[in-house]
Design a protein around this motif. Structure first.
Motif, PDB file in Angstrom:
ATOM      1  N   ASP A   1      -4.168   0.770  -8.763  1.00 43.93           N
ATOM      2  CA  ASP A   1      -4.077   0.366 -10.170  1.00 43.93           C
ATOM      3  C   ASP A   1      -2.892   1.027 -10.877  1.00 43.93           C
ATOM      4  N   ILE A   2      -2.580   2.257 -10.461  1.00 46.65           N
ATOM      5  CA  ILE A   2      -1.409   2.942 -11.018  1.00 46.65           C
ATOM      6  C   ILE A   2      -0.164   2.109 -10.704  1.00 46.65           C
ATOM      7  N   TYR A   3      -0.036   1.751  -9.429  1.00 44.96           N
ATOM      8  CA  TYR A   3       1.134   0.991  -8.987  1.00 44.96           C
ATOM      9  C   TYR A   3       1.148  -0.413  -9.612  1.00 44.96           C
ATOM     10  N   SER A   4      -0.021  -1.031  -9.687  1.00 45.99           N
ATOM     11  CA  SER A   4      -0.090  -2.382 -10.262  1.00 45.99           C
ATOM     12  C   SER A   4       0.272  -2.366 -11.745  1.00 45.99           C
ATOM     13  N   SER A   5      -0.065  -1.294 -12.445  1.00 44.08           N
ATOM     14  CA  SER A   5       0.299  -1.179 -13.865  1.00 44.08           C
ATOM     15  C   SER A   5       1.817  -1.091 -14.002  1.00 44.08           C
ATOM     16  N   TYR A   6       2.403  -0.252 -13.172  1.00 40.78           N
ATOM     17  CA  TYR A   6       3.872  -0.115 -13.164  1.00 40.78           C
ATOM     18  C   TYR A   6       4.534  -1.472 -12.932  1.00 40.78           C
TER      19      TYR A   6
ATOM     20  N   SER B   1       0.827  -1.221   0.000  1.00 46.07           N
ATOM     21  CA  SER B   1       0.000   0.000   0.000  1.00 46.07           C
ATOM     22  C   SER B   1       0.856   1.263   0.000  1.00 46.07           C
ATOM     23  N   GLN B   2       1.863   1.280   0.867  1.00 47.35           N
ATOM     24  CA  GLN B   2       2.696   2.487   0.961  1.00 47.35           C
ATOM     25  C   GLN B   2       3.441   2.737  -0.350  1.00 47.35           C
ATOM     26  N   SER B   3       3.911   1.662  -0.980  1.00 43.87           N
ATOM     27  CA  SER B   3       4.591   1.805  -2.281  1.00 43.87           C
ATOM     28  C   SER B   3       3.653   2.438  -3.294  1.00 43.87           C
ATOM     29  N   ALA B   4       2.383   2.040  -3.254  1.00 44.56           N
ATOM     30  CA  ALA B   4       1.404   2.589  -4.199  1.00 44.56           C
ATOM     31  C   ALA B   4       1.216   4.089  -3.956  1.00 44.56           C
ATOM     32  N   PHE B   5       1.146   4.468  -2.678  1.00 43.97           N
ATOM     33  CA  PHE B   5       1.017   5.895  -2.355  1.00 43.97           C
ATOM     34  C   PHE B   5       2.256   6.668  -2.803  1.00 43.97           C
ATOM     35  N   ASP B   6       3.420   6.120  -2.492  1.00 46.81           N
ATOM     36  CA  ASP B   6       4.673   6.821  -2.830  1.00 46.81           C
ATOM     37  C   ASP B   6       4.824   6.984  -4.346  1.00 46.81           C
ATOM     38  N   PHE B   7       4.519   5.919  -5.087  1.00 46.56           N
ATOM     39  CA  PHE B   7       4.692   5.950  -6.540  1.00 46.56           C
ATOM     40  C   PHE B   7       3.821   7.029  -7.181  1.00 46.56           C
ATOM     41  N   SER B   8       2.639   7.220  -6.630  1.00 49.13           N
ATOM     42  CA  SER B   8       1.689   8.159  -7.233  1.00 49.13           C
ATOM     43  C   SER B   8       2.122   9.617  -7.102  1.00 49.13           C
TER      44      SER B   8
ATOM     45  N   GLY C   1       5.134  10.849  -7.796  1.00 46.19           N
ATOM     46  CA  GLY C   1       5.862  11.141  -9.036  1.00 46.19           C
ATOM     47  C   GLY C   1       4.919  11.243 -10.219  1.00 46.19           C
ATOM     48  N   TYR C   2       3.911  10.404 -10.205  1.00 45.61           N
ATOM     49  CA  TYR C   2       2.930  10.396 -11.294  1.00 45.61           C
ATOM     50  C   TYR C   2       2.188  11.729 -11.365  1.00 45.61           C
ATOM     51  N   LYS C   3       1.747  12.226 -10.209  1.00 44.11           N
ATOM     52  CA  LYS C   3       1.004  13.498 -10.199  1.00 44.11           C
ATOM     53  C   LYS C   3       1.894  14.640 -10.694  1.00 44.11           C
ATOM     54  N   ALA C   4       3.147  14.616 -10.262  1.00 40.43           N
ATOM     55  CA  ALA C   4       4.078  15.670 -10.693  1.00 40.43           C
ATOM     56  C   ALA C   4       4.264  15.627 -12.210  1.00 40.43           C
ATOM     57  N   PHE C   5       4.337  14.421 -12.765  1.00 38.49           N
ATOM     58  CA  PHE C   5       4.456  14.254 -14.214  1.00 38.49           C
ATOM     59  C   PHE C   5       3.224  14.834 -14.925  1.00 38.49           C
ATOM     60  N   LEU C   6       2.036  14.524 -14.404  1.00 45.63           N
ATOM     61  CA  LEU C   6       0.799  15.026 -15.031  1.00 45.63           C
ATOM     62  C   LEU C   6       0.775  16.551 -15.054  1.00 45.63           C
ATOM     63  N   ASP C   7       1.267  17.162 -13.967  1.00 45.91           N
ATOM     64  CA  ASP C   7       1.207  18.622 -13.857  1.00 45.91           C
ATOM     65  C   ASP C   7       2.067  19.335 -14.890  1.00 45.91           C
ATOM     66  N   ILE C   8       3.159  18.716 -15.292  1.00 49.14           N
ATOM     67  CA  ILE C   8       4.015  19.399 -16.268  1.00 49.14           C
ATOM     68  C   ILE C   8       3.924  18.773 -17.647  1.00 49.14           C
ATOM     69  N   SER C   9       3.006  17.842 -17.840  1.00 47.36           N
ATOM     70  CA  SER C   9       2.869  17.172 -19.143  1.00 47.36           C
ATOM     71  C   SER C   9       1.411  17.156 -19.582  1.00 47.36           C
ATOM     72  N   LYS C  10       0.868  18.325 -19.815  1.00 45.92           N
ATOM     73  CA  LYS C  10      -0.555  18.380 -20.169  1.00 45.92           C
ATOM     74  C   LYS C  10      -0.803  18.236 -21.662  1.00 45.92           C
ATOM     75  N   THR C  11       0.268  18.258 -22.442  1.00 47.26           N
ATOM     76  CA  THR C  11       0.122  18.046 -23.888  1.00 47.26           C
ATOM     77  C   THR C  11       1.152  17.019 -24.329  1.00 47.26           C
ATOM     78  N   GLU C  12       1.003  16.503 -25.541  1.00 44.47           N
ATOM     79  CA  GLU C  12       1.949  15.521 -26.064  1.00 44.47           C
ATOM     80  C   GLU C  12       3.354  16.122 -26.167  1.00 44.47           C
ATOM     81  N   ARG C  13       3.424  17.401 -26.524  1.00 40.29           N
ATOM     82  CA  ARG C  13       4.732  18.045 -26.627  1.00 40.29           C
ATOM     83  C   ARG C  13       5.397  18.154 -25.255  1.00 40.29           C
TER      84      ARG C  13
END
Ligand code: MN
Ligand code: MN
Length: 473
Positions: A458-463, A26-33, A35-47
């Motif tokens: 599910d984010i963590y399980s996909s990874y 569970s904690q790994s899933a929380f921790d992994f997410s 980085g994911y949120k930070a990625f989403l914030d600076i990657s709102k377009t394909e470019r």
């Protein structure tokens, strides 16, 4: 335990709730997410997503793909809109690669070619728009919007713009109609026609250009908008005609739920698979594994994988051909074909998790449940599996087997009830090369809406699933 209970446990398939059955992670899933949120914030377009990975790949010692490049780790981007990267395995590349393909474009609203206008009735400065991908138009009304994109000046200079994300930035809006006056033109319409493409003008500015000496300036509000853009970016109206400017929801990815077990954010279809597959390969890039591993983050999936940055373009085939050469193997057309035939592909895209508000469109036994791990869809498509890849039982079982061996939380599920609708993925295009292909990705609630909901489980399980595929697939 009664005999029948034992038999049920031994014989029946039941999807597992991640939080219960994989609670030590569970904690790994929380921790992994995080980085994911930070990625989403600076990657709102394909470019922006491409730029993000270009930087990361360089930092991780990947060489720009070149047949003379040498080494084990390669990457290449195309048109600043897609990216592929590879890590050489112990086996020859021609023995087949393990490829995970996802997409980094998302449904959105684009500026029209000639976007800027002054509304004749209100005198407001507006931006005319053209939607991209499968959107429910009404969802985009009366919500704060940001603009992201590129403008190419006459001298070829490229300007990246992003307005509406920083706290001090202004935001934009496409105002919806008040309920008081919606009786005829909205409430009497079918849902899909309640907001039409023509209604989706975005308010851009409202102050006219003003000079004491000249009070008869025509279209003074539009002129003022152009003047502001000229002062800020040194551009003229013609530069807007070639620009690519995308309108997306303003704001950051957020934790969702009182237990913070979920993520609410724009564009998770399919940046959730982009991030998880890329993270999986980056994590193992300096280790040893058998088959050459490739991650492909494609553009244009939402409009049919078209265009020279989409999955149907020559880009990925050319990349694999150069990969063969860079690793010292032949790369004639026969070798390339055989390489593809020997390859395995996960089409990493999101699935529709059961929505408690609209359960009737799902068939419970064959739908993906939020929080029950990565979904595996043997087939997608619509009607009688039209437009589907329909994975082979042998390959499907192989994927289950390796996931079980590494204790990946997975579930099987297709997108909605038969004949309820449907949708396709990149899978069928990859299958055209003769590779084994299966769809594999997490479930999402509110897919293609402005704020999609996913589970950290599910984010963590996909990874974990993608990492397992590279290491053992
Ligand atoms: Mn998708
Ligand atoms: Mn989609």
């Amino acid at each position: 335990m009664k005999k029948s209970e034992k038999l049920v446990k031994k014989l029946t398939y039941n999807r597992k709730n991640f939080w219960e059955e994989f609670s030590d992670e569970s904690q790994s899933a929380f921790d992994f997410s995080e980085g994911y949120k930070a990625f989403l914030d600076i990657s709102k377009t394909e470019r922006e997503a491409t730029r993000f990975y270009e930087k990361i790949l360089k930092e991780h010692g990947f060489a720009l793909m070149d047949i003379e490049a040498g080494g084990q780790k390669f990457y290449r981007t195309a048109r600043d809109k897609n990216v592929a990267f590879a890590v050489k395995g112990k086996a020859p590349v021609s023995a087949g690669i393990n490829l995970i393909v996802s997409h980094i474009d998302a449904p959105r609203i684009d500026f029209k070619q000639s976007p800027l206008a002054q509304d004749s009735e209100t005198g407001l400065g507006i931006i005319k728009t053209h939607y991209y991908g499968g959107v429910k138009k009404y969802q985009w009304m009366s919500t704060p919007l940001a603009i992201h994109g590129v403008i190419i000046k006459q001298d070829g200079t490229k300007i990246n713009i992003s307005i509406g994300e920083a706290d001090e930035d202004p935001v934009f809006v496409m105002p919806d109609l008040l309920p008081h006056l919606a009786r005829n033109i909205q409430y009497n319409e079918k849902l899909g026609a309640a907001v039409k493409a023509d209604n989706m003008n975005m308010i851009f500015n409202s102050i006219p250009y003003f000079e004491e000496a000249d009070k008869d300036v025509k279209n003074a509000v539009k002129l003022n908008a152009l003047n502001i853009l000229n002062q800020k970016y040194d551009i003229i109206e013609e530069d807007l005609l070639s620009a690519e400017i995308e309108i997306v929801p303003a704001g950051k990815a957020r934790d969702a739920g009182i237990d913070k077990s979920m993520v609410l954010a724009y564009g998770q279809d399919d940046r959730i698979c982009a991030y998880t597959s890329a993270s999986a390969l980056l994590d193992i890039a300096d280790g040893e594994f058998e088959k050459t591993a490739v991650v492909f983050l494609a553009d244009k999936e939402e409009i049919g994988s078209e265009g020279n940055s989409g999955a149907r373009s020559a880009f990925i085939i050319d990349f694999i051909a150069d990969l063969l050469a860079a690793c010292g193997e032949k790369n004639d057309s026969v070798t390339l074909r055989k390489t593809l035939l020997n390859s395995q592909v996960l089409s990493a895209d999101v699935n529709a998790a059961i929505n408690p508000n609209f359960p009737s469109v799902h068939e419970m036994q064959n739908a993906v449940h939020l929080g029950y791990g990565v979904g595996i869809a043997k087939f997608t498509g619509s009607g009688g599996k039209g437009g589907s890849n329909d994975a082979n039982a042998e390959f499907n079982a192989h994927i289950f087997r390796i996931f079980n061996s590494e204790k990946v939380c997975w579930q099987s599920g297709e997108l909605g009830k038969v004949d309820e609708g449907g949708g396709g993925t990149i899978a069928k295009f990859m299958a055209e090369y003769g590779a084994e292909v299966i769809d594999c990705g997490p479930g999402v609630l509110g897919m293609h809406s402005l704020y999609e909901l996913t589970s950290k489980a599910d984010i963590y399980s996909s990874y974990k699933a993608y990492k397992t595929f590279f290491l053992k697939g």
